[in-house]
Design a protein around this motif. Structure first.
Motif, PDB file in Angstrom:
ATOM      1  N   GLY A 105       4.701  -9.477 -18.106  1.00 16.26           N
ATOM      2  CA  GLY A 105       4.890  -8.818 -16.816  1.00 16.26           C
ATOM      3  C   GLY A 105       5.659  -7.524 -16.855  1.00 16.26           C
ATOM      4  N   ARG A 106       5.726  -6.869 -18.001  1.00 19.72           N
ATOM      5  CA  ARG A 106       6.524  -5.653 -18.120  1.00 19.72           C
ATOM      6  C   ARG A 106       6.102  -4.533 -17.153  1.00 19.72           C
ATOM      7  NH1 ARG A 106       7.916  -3.385 -24.010  1.00 19.72           N
ATOM      8  NH2 ARG A 106       5.741  -3.944 -24.292  1.00 19.72           N
ATOM      9  N   PRO A 107       4.779  -4.339 -16.828  1.00 21.87           N
ATOM     10  CA  PRO A 107       4.410  -3.207 -15.972  1.00 21.87           C
ATOM     11  C   PRO A 107       4.679  -3.408 -14.477  1.00 21.87           C
ATOM     12  CG  PRO A 107       2.568  -3.922 -17.367  1.00 21.87           C
ATOM     13  CD  PRO A 107       3.593  -4.999 -17.389  1.00 21.87           C
ATOM     14  N   LEU A 108       5.357  -4.472 -14.081  1.00 26.88           N
ATOM     15  CA  LEU A 108       5.564  -4.767 -12.653  1.00 26.88           C
ATOM     16  C   LEU A 108       6.109  -3.550 -11.899  1.00 26.88           C
ATOM     17  CD1 LEU A 108       5.800  -6.870 -10.293  1.00 26.88           C
ATOM     18  CD2 LEU A 108       8.129  -7.301 -11.127  1.00 26.88           C
ATOM     19  N   LYS A 109       5.522  -3.319 -10.727  1.00 34.37           N
ATOM     20  CA  LYS A 109       5.979  -2.251  -9.843  1.00 34.37           C
ATOM     21  C   LYS A 109       6.419  -2.891  -8.531  1.00 34.37           C
ATOM     22  CE  LYS A 109       3.148   1.241  -9.168  1.00 34.37           C
ATOM     23  NZ  LYS A 109       3.811   2.512  -9.530  1.00 34.37           N
ATOM     24  N   PHE A 110       7.488  -2.343  -7.925  1.00 32.30           N
ATOM     25  CA  PHE A 110       7.941  -2.837  -6.620  1.00 32.30           C
ATOM     26  C   PHE A 110       8.427  -1.680  -5.763  1.00 32.30           C
ATOM     27  CE2 PHE A 110      11.448  -4.177  -3.816  1.00 32.30           C
ATOM     28  CZ  PHE A 110      10.736  -5.043  -2.987  1.00 32.30           C
ATOM     29  N   GLY A 111       8.098  -1.760  -4.489  1.00 32.65           N
ATOM     30  CA  GLY A 111       8.585  -0.775  -3.535  1.00 32.65           C
ATOM     31  C   GLY A 111       8.381  -1.287  -2.126  1.00 32.65           C
ATOM     32  N   THR A 112       8.613  -0.430  -1.151  1.00 28.61           N
ATOM     33  CA  THR A 112       8.452  -0.826   0.249  1.00 28.61           C
ATOM     34  C   THR A 112       7.724   0.273   1.015  1.00 28.61           C
ATOM     35  OG1 THR A 112      10.620   0.100   0.834  1.00 28.61           O
ATOM     36  CG2 THR A 112      10.547  -2.248   0.265  1.00 28.61           C
ATOM     37  N   VAL A 113       6.982  -0.157   2.009  1.00 28.28           N
ATOM     38  CA  VAL A 113       6.435   0.736   3.029  1.00 28.28           C
ATOM     39  C   VAL A 113       6.997   0.240   4.345  1.00 28.28           C
ATOM     40  CG1 VAL A 113       4.380   1.591   4.199  1.00 28.28           C
ATOM     41  CG2 VAL A 113       4.349   1.247   1.713  1.00 28.28           C
ATOM     42  N   GLY A 114       7.964   0.949   4.909  1.00 28.04           N
ATOM     43  CA  GLY A 114       8.694   0.429   6.055  1.00 28.04           C
ATOM     44  C   GLY A 114       9.483  -0.797   5.628  1.00 28.04           C
ATOM     45  N   TYR A 115       9.367  -1.874   6.391  1.00 26.05           N
ATOM     46  CA  TYR A 115      10.054  -3.124   6.047  1.00 26.05           C
ATOM     47  C   TYR A 115       9.238  -3.939   5.051  1.00 26.05           C
ATOM     48  CZ  TYR A 115       6.607  -5.748   8.715  1.00 26.05           C
ATOM     49  OH  TYR A 115       5.430  -6.307   9.147  1.00 26.05           O
ATOM     50  N   ARG A 116       8.043  -3.512   4.739  1.00 24.32           N
ATOM     51  CA  ARG A 116       7.042  -4.316   4.037  1.00 24.32           C
ATOM     52  C   ARG A 116       7.209  -4.220   2.524  1.00 24.32           C
ATOM     53  NH1 ARG A 116       3.815  -1.811   6.269  1.00 24.32           N
ATOM     54  NH2 ARG A 116       3.407  -3.112   8.103  1.00 24.32           N
ATOM     55  N   PRO A 117       7.475  -5.340   1.808  1.00 26.60           N
ATOM     56  CA  PRO A 117       7.555  -5.294   0.345  1.00 26.60           C
ATOM     57  C   PRO A 117       6.162  -5.184  -0.271  1.00 26.60           C
ATOM     58  CG  PRO A 117       7.874  -7.538   1.109  1.00 26.60           C
ATOM     59  CD  PRO A 117       7.789  -6.680   2.340  1.00 26.60           C
ATOM     60  N   ILE A 118       6.062  -4.348  -1.285  1.00 27.34           N
ATOM     61  CA  ILE A 118       4.808  -4.132  -2.006  1.00 27.34           C
ATOM     62  C   ILE A 118       5.037  -4.480  -3.469  1.00 27.34           C
ATOM     63  CG2 ILE A 118       2.931  -2.533  -2.493  1.00 27.34           C
ATOM     64  CD1 ILE A 118       3.454  -2.800   0.498  1.00 27.34           C
ATOM     65  N   PHE A 119       4.296  -5.452  -3.966  1.00 28.37           N
ATOM     66  CA  PHE A 119       4.398  -5.842  -5.372  1.00 28.37           C
ATOM     67  C   PHE A 119       3.132  -5.391  -6.087  1.00 28.37           C
ATOM     68  CE2 PHE A 119       7.182  -8.754  -3.172  1.00 28.37           C
ATOM     69  CZ  PHE A 119       8.274  -8.869  -4.008  1.00 28.37           C
ATOM     70  N   GLY A 120       3.288  -4.466  -7.012  1.00 29.61           N
ATOM     71  CA  GLY A 120       2.184  -4.061  -7.870  1.00 29.61           C
ATOM     72  C   GLY A 120       2.222  -4.922  -9.114  1.00 29.61           C
ATOM     73  N   LEU A 121       1.437  -5.996  -9.097  1.00 29.95           N
ATOM     74  CA  LEU A 121       1.484  -6.970 -10.179  1.00 29.95           C
ATOM     75  C   LEU A 121       0.561  -6.553 -11.318  1.00 29.95           C
ATOM     76  CD1 LEU A 121       1.255 -10.142  -7.904  1.00 29.95           C
ATOM     77  CD2 LEU A 121       3.328  -9.200  -8.939  1.00 29.95           C
ATOM     78  N   PRO A 122       0.922  -6.898 -12.557  1.00 24.46           N
ATOM     79  CA  PRO A 122       0.051  -6.567 -13.691  1.00 24.46           C
ATOM     80  C   PRO A 122      -1.305  -7.262 -13.556  1.00 24.46           C
ATOM     81  CG  PRO A 122       2.239  -7.244 -14.430  1.00 24.46           C
ATOM     82  CD  PRO A 122       2.155  -7.573 -12.972  1.00 24.46           C
ATOM     83  N   GLY A 123      -2.301  -6.747 -14.282  1.00 23.61           N
ATOM     84  CA  GLY A 123      -3.645  -7.288 -14.154  1.00 23.61           C
ATOM     85  C   GLY A 123      -3.890  -8.569 -14.919  1.00 23.61           C
TER      86      GLY A 123
END
Length: 422
Positions: free
Chosen positions: A279-297
């Protein structure tokens, strides 16, 4: 890259409990209570019998015994739900069923097993004290008494208690609605046989199951092909949900368009890359209050990252206070090689012996071998400072799919660091 502990802290610092909603009490099971509940009345609302027996005046049978029984006249029979019609006077008794009100004049119940006879006159074979086998009014709850506080996870007994105070609806913390966005030209749905270089979109189904297991609502959106416009459209659709899980397209490949699409949608990126395996490439951020998880493929990486980061976030959004996986201490059943400078989460089977849990890897730890996770009972935490965990060494194992396994401890800790308050 940041550490796994730092990643978890960032995730939890950037999600918050959702608002409350009013639901029928049966829909509240397992949800977090969002209001304070007080009793609307005394429960029970009247003195009642705890046994099938007879309502008596204790003084009338104070000297009763099997050798010297006392005879009393039976003035009526009172069933549950009935109101006594007669007062119990000296030398009298009222046959009274469990839960039935106590007749006026009576001050005790004597169980039927301590009597003899079934007609209008019954022999009493034992004495009782005043108040014996009587459930007094308000024994369970008093009018205005606090029944339960906000923040409680509702159990079946809680639902019954809420019903007993005449509440058909209850306020609970809203469950997160989660959009699952899979990307990639190679993906086909579960009812399509893959041909050539195609693969089944298994990660979306694994994620949907994991989201539901965490008590949230999962919606799998249509697969987004490796086209920048299509990916942006699908992610824009996902922004109507409380949280977004995307799979694939978060590394640095030629067709990895997720980052650009999220940037266009205004995502505040908080990290990209975690010093862990898988899971090293995991990305995380937010759009407003909304959590966004960019999970590896890769499917194992996808699900492991969900368990470690997205699951705690969803539980916190649903009002939970303890959000991590339960954990046990286990002995390594064999030597386990791990990656130096990375926190490695090793898929293991757990067995018990006389000394506790023994953890053994489920086999090859490749990030594409989803069956290795299906066979696993937990994820053994391989510290970033080690390269090998020797057989018989102790290690922490995060339990998967565990419902309070005996020996598990509350899981509000970090992976390698100190206990964290959440």
């Amino acid at each position: 890259m940041i550490s796994a502990d730092q990643a978890l802290q960032i995730v939890l610092e950037n999600v918050a409990s959702l608002g409350v909603e009013r639901v029928p009490i049966l829909e509240g099971l397992g949800r977090v209570l969002g209001e304070e509940i007080k009793s609307s009345r005394d429960i029970p609302g009247f003195d009642n019998s705890a046994m099938d027996g007879f309502a008596v005046r204790a003084a009338d049978i104070a000297k009763a015994s099997e050798a010297s029984p006392v005879k009393l006249s039976i003035v009526e029979t009172v069933g549950a739900g009935q109101t006594p019609a007669r007062r119990v006077g000296a030398g009298e008794a009222a046959r009274t069923m469990t839960g039935a009100p106590i007749a006026e004049g009576a001050d005790a119940i004597i169980p039927v097993e301590r009597t003899r006879g079934s007609g209008d006159v019954v022999e009493f074979l034992a004495a009782v004290e005043k108040g014996a086998f009587i459930r007094p009014r308000g024994e369970d709850l008093r009018l205005g008494e606090l029944v339960m506080s906000a923040g409680k996870i509702l159990t079946p007994a809680d639902l019954g208690t809420i019903a007993s105070v005449n509440r058909a609806m209850v306020e609970v913390i809203r469950r997160p609605r989660v959009a699952i966005v899979a990307t990639g030209d190679e993906l086909v749905d579960v009812d399509q046989a893959p041909v050539g270089a195609q693969v089944v979109n298994s990660s979306a189904y694994a994620l949907a199951g994991a989201v539901r297991e965490a008590g949230a609502e999962a919606v799998i959106l249509k697969v987004a092909r490796d086209d920048a416009r299509e990916i942006r459209e699908r992610l824009a659709e996902a922004m109507t949900f409380d949280a977004v899980l995307s799979t694939g397209g978060v590394s640095v490949g030629q067709f990895d368009h997720v980052k650009g699409a999220l940037d266009e949608l205004g995502m505040r990126q908080l990290f990209h890359g975690v010093a862990q395996k898988p899971g090293r490439p995991l990305k995380f951020g937010t759009v407003g209050y909304r959590p966004i998880f960019g999970l590896p493929g890769n499917p194992v990486s996808t699900l492991v990252c969900f368990y470690l980061y997205a699951r705690p976030a969803l539980l916190k959004m649903a009002g939970r206070r303890r959000v991590g996986l339960p954990r046990v201490i286990a002995r390594c059943g064999v030597d386990i090689k791990i990656s130096k400078d990375l926190t490695e989460f090793v898929r293991v089977k757990l067995e018990r012996d006389a000394d506790g849990f023994v953890a053994t890897p489920t086999g090859s730890q490749g990030s594409g071998i989803l069956s290795s996770l299906s066979r696993a009972d937990g994820l053994l935490i391989g510290p970033s400072t080690e390269t090998t965990l020797r057989a018989a060494a102790q290690a922490t194992v995060l339990l998967l799919g565990a419902d309070g396994d005996v020996g598990a401890v509350a899981a509000d800790e970090l992976f390698e660091g100190r206990t964290q308050s959440q």
